[in-house]
Write a protein that holds these residues in place. Structure first.
Motif, PDB file in Angstrom:
ATOM      1  N   TYR A 210       2.236 -34.397  21.461  1.00 23.27           N
ATOM      2  CA  TYR A 210       1.782 -34.631  20.284  1.00 23.27           C
ATOM      3  C   TYR A 210       0.591 -34.245  19.892  1.00 23.27           C
ATOM      4  O   TYR A 210       0.016 -33.798  18.730  1.00 23.27           O
ATOM      5  CB  TYR A 210       2.014 -36.112  19.973  1.00 23.27           C
ATOM      6  N   LEU A 214      -1.360 -31.355  16.923  1.00 25.69           N
ATOM      7  CA  LEU A 214      -2.186 -31.737  16.120  1.00 25.69           C
ATOM      8  C   LEU A 214      -2.994 -30.776  15.215  1.00 25.69           C
ATOM      9  O   LEU A 214      -3.053 -30.665  13.939  1.00 25.69           O
ATOM     10  CB  LEU A 214      -3.277 -32.832  16.295  1.00 25.69           C
ATOM     11  N   GLN A 217      -0.622 -29.050  12.929  1.00 26.52           N
ATOM     12  CA  GLN A 217      -0.323 -29.725  11.915  1.00 26.52           C
ATOM     13  C   GLN A 217      -1.461 -29.907  10.729  1.00 26.52           C
ATOM     14  O   GLN A 217      -1.106 -29.874   9.777  1.00 26.52           O
ATOM     15  CB  GLN A 217      -0.140 -31.192  12.400  1.00 26.52           C
TER      16      GLN A 217
END
Length: 366
Positions: A210, A214, A217
């Motif tokens: 994750y 980021l 994202q």
């Protein structure tokens, strides 16, 4: 059958728990996602000599870690996401916890962490609900989101698997993900970054995956998109998954397609549930490689009638537009697709007890 849970829990109730009135006011407000936490948490310790021990339900609060704890230096950390649902009769249920417990074991194996027995995983949810059941909201499409996680706690500097770990469960009441109704979102195609590498940790639910998502994202948000879609890490041309969700395509000829599990795609519990519901309907289900060129052409021609993402938090998210550096296909103003919304409704109706549970997916917690 899994062996029954065997750990004995020590329960120490919080001396600063919110009152019934305070809790009711919080649950009546704008909950959002992952912003408010319940009064208690679960903690279980593990070390190489004792195995799993010291199971507790205690007040929610900070963890005390040695500055040399392996999680801080070598990233030995895994987690899960699972919800509790309040049914119309007031009972509290969760959805496919055995599958989450097995996935936690698979993640633990990949990160060289101890494997918590599935029965103990399920029991940890039940123990937290026993004291914090008042935090399970009853508003439409609301739930209590559990975040079970495991970290390496041994303090040392040296590249090896830690000999001590802690397993914890915290919980957060969550409101409806789409407070104003389910609407299609815009997705940015990441062509410069991969979510995980071949032979890496993509199939494990660990924080590093994750963290790697980021930056892309942020790039997606700068392009006016809600999420980022990653391609395969080897050839860079096949769909993998979004930053935190799996992806599905619905073709106008009735085919129901999702990228096959590649070792770098997380095997989502929602993904596997949707595949089962699609097969129950007699849809032609395909788990295979899906190239971005096929998606571009299919969305432009209309051969791909619907596209959606799925995961525990949002359940099903319709995709209305796919954007990249030199293309944009789809119509972000379009309504969510009929098949997408029908699948979403069927799955949530099962979770909230509004439809029969044909597959034995629901487990009662209280």
């Amino acid at each position: 059958m899994n062996a029954p849970a065997s750990l004995a829990y020590q329960v120490a109730l919080s001396d600063h728990a919110r009152s019934d009135e305070q809790r009711a006011a919080i649950l009546a407000g704008e909950l959002g996602f992952g912003k408010v936490f319940t009064d208690h948490m679960v903690a279980i310790q593990w070390d190489k000599a004792k195995g799993w021990h010291d199971a507790q339900v205690r007040a929610y609060g900070p963890l005390v870690l040695d500055p040399a704890a392996a999680v801080l230096h070598y990233g030995q950390e895994i987690f899960e996401g699972i919800k509790a649902y309040r049914h119309a009769d007031g009972s509290i249920w969760t959805f496919r916890p055995d599958a989450n417990g097995l996935r936690l074991q698979h993640s633990a194996a990949r990160l060289a962490l101890p494997q918590l027995p599935v029965a103990e995983f399920v029991e940890s949810l039940r123990q937290l609900i026993a004291v914090d059941h008042g935090w399970v909201p009853s508003a439409p499409e609301s739930s209590l989101y559990f975040r079970p996680f495991m970290i390496a706690t041994e303090g040392f500097l040296g590249v090896r698997a830690a000999n001590a770990a802690g397993y914890y469960v915290i919980a957060s009441p969550a409101g409806a993900y789409f407070a104003k109704g389910v609407a299609p979102v815009s997705i940015w195609l990441s062509e410069d970054y991969a979510r995980a590498g071949k032979g890496g940790t993509g199939a494990a639910k660990c924080g590093g995956n994750y963290a790697a998502s980021l930056l892309p994202q942020q790039e997606a948000q700068a392009q006016g998109c809600s999420q980022v879609l990653f391609l395969d890490p080897v050839e860079g041309k096949y769909l993998e998954e979004l930053g935190g969700m799996n992806v599905f395509l619905v073709f106008k000829d009735g085919r129901f397609v999702t990228p096959e599990l590649s070792g770098s795609i997380l095997e989502g519990i929602t993904r596997s549930s949707i595949l089962q519901l699609a097969r129950d309907r007699g849809l032609k289900v395909e788990e295979r490689k899906v190239s971005i060129d096929e998606v571009k052409a299919g969305m432009a021609s209309g051969d791909i009638a619907e596209m959606f993402a799925c995961g525990t938090a949002a359940v099903v998210t319709p995709i209305g537009e796919l954007k990249g550096k030199d293309f944009a296909v789809g119509d972000i103003t379009a309504a969510a697709g009929e098949v997408t919304m029908s699948i979403r409704k069927e799955l949530t109706d099962i979770q909230y007890g509004r439809l029969p549970d044909r597959h034995g997916w629901l487990v009662r917690l209280r």
